[in-house]
Design a protein around this motif. Structure first.
Motif, PDB file in Angstrom:
ATOM      1  N   PRO A  19      -6.970  12.243   7.610  1.00  0.00           N
ATOM      2  CA  PRO A  19      -5.951  12.256   6.935  1.00  0.00           C
ATOM      3  C   PRO A  19      -4.289  11.909   7.419  1.00  0.00           C
ATOM      4  O   PRO A  19      -3.440  12.511   8.022  1.00  0.00           O
ATOM      5  CB  PRO A  19      -6.177  13.330   8.807  1.00  0.00           C
ATOM      6  CG  PRO A  19      -6.856  12.518   9.585  1.00  0.00           C
ATOM      7  CD  PRO A  19      -7.990  11.669   8.951  1.00  0.00           C
ATOM      8  N   ASP A  20      -4.801  10.871   7.770  1.00  0.00           N
ATOM      9  CA  ASP A  20      -3.255   9.795   8.197  1.00  0.00           C
ATOM     10  C   ASP A  20      -3.191   8.829   6.855  1.00  0.00           C
ATOM     11  O   ASP A  20      -2.043   8.232   6.397  1.00  0.00           O
ATOM     12  CB  ASP A  20      -3.072   9.002   8.977  1.00  0.00           C
ATOM     13  CG  ASP A  20      -4.724   7.380   8.813  1.00  0.00           C
ATOM     14  OD1 ASP A  20      -4.492   7.010   9.684  1.00  0.00           O
ATOM     15  OD2 ASP A  20      -5.777   8.145   8.057  1.00  0.00           O
ATOM     16  N   ALA A  50       3.640   5.776  -3.627  1.00  0.00           N
ATOM     17  CA  ALA A  50       4.327   5.056  -4.691  1.00  0.00           C
ATOM     18  C   ALA A  50       4.411   4.132  -5.207  1.00  0.00           C
ATOM     19  O   ALA A  50       4.797   4.121  -6.581  1.00  0.00           O
ATOM     20  CB  ALA A  50       5.747   5.779  -3.570  1.00  0.00           C
ATOM     21  N   ALA A  51       3.937   3.001  -4.227  1.00  0.00           N
ATOM     22  CA  ALA A  51       3.093   1.599  -4.897  1.00  0.00           C
ATOM     23  C   ALA A  51       2.368   1.998  -5.522  1.00  0.00           C
ATOM     24  O   ALA A  51       1.690   1.088  -5.168  1.00  0.00           O
ATOM     25  CB  ALA A  51       3.643   0.692  -3.447  1.00  0.00           C
ATOM     26  N   GLN A  52       2.386   1.376  -6.755  1.00  0.00           N
ATOM     27  CA  GLN A  52       1.269   2.026  -7.607  1.00  0.00           C
ATOM     28  C   GLN A  52       1.166   0.747  -8.632  1.00  0.00           C
ATOM     29  O   GLN A  52       2.314   0.086  -9.145  1.00  0.00           O
ATOM     30  CB  GLN A  52       0.880   3.391  -8.425  1.00  0.00           C
ATOM     31  CG  GLN A  52       0.347   4.295  -7.396  1.00  0.00           C
ATOM     32  CD  GLN A  52       0.182   5.627  -8.621  1.00  0.00           C
ATOM     33  OE1 GLN A  52       0.087   5.406  -9.347  1.00  0.00           O
ATOM     34  NE2 GLN A  52      -0.103   6.758  -7.677  1.00  0.00           N
ATOM     35  N   VAL A  68      -5.620   2.412   0.040  1.00  0.00           N
ATOM     36  CA  VAL A  68      -4.185   2.906  -0.257  1.00  0.00           C
ATOM     37  C   VAL A  68      -3.739   3.626   1.243  1.00  0.00           C
ATOM     38  O   VAL A  68      -2.243   3.088   0.897  1.00  0.00           O
ATOM     39  CB  VAL A  68      -4.968   5.285   0.183  1.00  0.00           C
ATOM     40  CG1 VAL A  68      -3.254   5.903  -0.298  1.00  0.00           C
ATOM     41  CG2 VAL A  68      -5.614   5.368  -0.838  1.00  0.00           C
ATOM     42  N   LYS A  69      -4.068   2.990   1.994  1.00  0.00           N
ATOM     43  CA  LYS A  69      -3.088   2.713   3.629  1.00  0.00           C
ATOM     44  C   LYS A  69      -2.504   1.908   3.244  1.00  0.00           C
ATOM     45  O   LYS A  69      -1.432   1.291   3.929  1.00  0.00           O
ATOM     46  CB  LYS A  69      -4.280   3.158   4.214  1.00  0.00           C
ATOM     47  CG  LYS A  69      -3.706   3.008   6.115  1.00  0.00           C
ATOM     48  CD  LYS A  69      -4.224   3.289   7.220  1.00  0.00           C
ATOM     49  CE  LYS A  69      -3.743   3.258   8.706  1.00  0.00           C
ATOM     50  NZ  LYS A  69      -2.751   2.374   8.846  1.00  0.00           N
ATOM     51  N   GLY A  70      -3.134   0.140   2.922  1.00  0.00           N
ATOM     52  CA  GLY A  70      -2.997  -0.764   2.831  1.00  0.00           C
ATOM     53  C   GLY A  70      -1.143  -0.104   1.480  1.00  0.00           C
ATOM     54  O   GLY A  70      -0.956  -1.219   2.177  1.00  0.00           O
ATOM     55  N   ALA A  71      -1.560  -0.282   0.507  1.00  0.00           N
ATOM     56  CA  ALA A  71      -0.280   0.034  -0.008  1.00  0.00           C
ATOM     57  C   ALA A  71       1.073   1.132   0.466  1.00  0.00           C
ATOM     58  O   ALA A  71       1.792   0.787   0.079  1.00  0.00           O
ATOM     59  CB  ALA A  71      -0.822   0.992  -1.340  1.00  0.00           C
ATOM     60  N   ARG A  72       0.410   1.802   1.331  1.00  0.00           N
ATOM     61  CA  ARG A  72       1.371   2.524   1.679  1.00  0.00           C
ATOM     62  C   ARG A  72       2.367   1.630   3.003  1.00  0.00           C
ATOM     63  O   ARG A  72       3.117   1.884   3.346  1.00  0.00           O
ATOM     64  CB  ARG A  72       0.666   3.930   2.458  1.00  0.00           C
ATOM     65  CG  ARG A  72       1.680   4.619   3.570  1.00  0.00           C
ATOM     66  CD  ARG A  72       2.158   5.050   3.035  1.00  0.00           C
ATOM     67  NE  ARG A  72       3.421   6.409   3.944  1.00  0.00           N
ATOM     68  CZ  ARG A  72       4.203   7.616   3.422  1.00  0.00           C
ATOM     69  NH1 ARG A  72       3.646   8.409   2.450  1.00  0.00           N
ATOM     70  NH2 ARG A  72       4.683   8.090   4.990  1.00  0.00           N
ATOM     71  N   ASP A  73       0.964   0.895   3.791  1.00  0.00           N
ATOM     72  CA  ASP A  73       1.975  -0.207   4.835  1.00  0.00           C
ATOM     73  C   ASP A  73       2.912  -1.334   3.824  1.00  0.00           C
ATOM     74  O   ASP A  73       4.393  -1.449   4.567  1.00  0.00           O
ATOM     75  CB  ASP A  73       0.636  -0.343   5.513  1.00  0.00           C
ATOM     76  CG  ASP A  73       0.168   0.008   6.529  1.00  0.00           C
ATOM     77  OD1 ASP A  73       0.906   1.495   6.956  1.00  0.00           O
ATOM     78  OD2 ASP A  73      -1.146  -0.151   7.610  1.00  0.00           O
ATOM     79  N   ASP A  74       2.600  -1.230   2.823  1.00  0.00           N
ATOM     80  CA  ASP A  74       3.008  -2.510   2.490  1.00  0.00           C
ATOM     81  C   ASP A  74       4.394  -1.899   1.640  1.00  0.00           C
ATOM     82  O   ASP A  74       5.776  -1.857   1.771  1.00  0.00           O
ATOM     83  CB  ASP A  74       2.510  -3.073   1.150  1.00  0.00           C
ATOM     84  CG  ASP A  74       1.440  -4.186   1.434  1.00  0.00           C
ATOM     85  OD1 ASP A  74       1.102  -4.205   2.425  1.00  0.00           O
ATOM     86  OD2 ASP A  74      -0.221  -4.626   0.614  1.00  0.00           O
ATOM     87  N   GLU A  75       4.707  -0.482   1.100  1.00  0.00           N
ATOM     88  CA  GLU A  75       5.286  -0.073   0.802  1.00  0.00           C
ATOM     89  C   GLU A  75       6.631   0.428   1.798  1.00  0.00           C
ATOM     90  O   GLU A  75       7.849   0.338   1.434  1.00  0.00           O
ATOM     91  CB  GLU A  75       5.108   1.314   0.258  1.00  0.00           C
ATOM     92  CG  GLU A  75       6.768   1.921  -0.086  1.00  0.00           C
ATOM     93  CD  GLU A  75       5.908   3.117  -1.065  1.00  0.00           C
ATOM     94  OE1 GLU A  75       5.822   4.454  -0.075  1.00  0.00           O
ATOM     95  OE2 GLU A  75       5.806   3.377  -1.966  1.00  0.00           O
TER      96      GLU A  75
END
Length: 75
Positions: free
Chosen positions: A5-6, A12-14, A65-72
């Motif tokens: 859920p989170d 966006a960061a792909q 995915v969570k890591g990419a979101r955090d990095d963004e």
């Protein structure tokens, strides 16, 4: 395919398309870490169309995915 859920289904960061392997573009390997995905440990990022019209289906590990979101967010 599950989605925690989170973790959003779109991030966006792909990585740039030209850096992806065929297996990453087809959803067999993680979009971010390139490790082979296992059933039950996958986030489907939805079908996409590249600039050249190629359709691809990226998928990833939930933690990637969570890591990419955090990095963004940090960037």
């Amino acid at each position: 395919m599950s989605e925690p859920p989170d973790v959003p289904a779109t991030v966006a960061a792909q990585p740039p398309m030209e850096r992806l392997t065929k297996r990453q573009r087809h959803g067999a390997d993680c979009l971010y870490c390139a490790v082979t995905l296992r059933p039950g440990d996958v986030v489907d990022l939805g079908g996409r169309e590249a600039e050249d019209g190629t359709v691809w289906s990226p998928r990833a590990h939930p933690r990637c995915v969570k890591g990419a979101r955090d990095d963004e967010r940090a960037g």
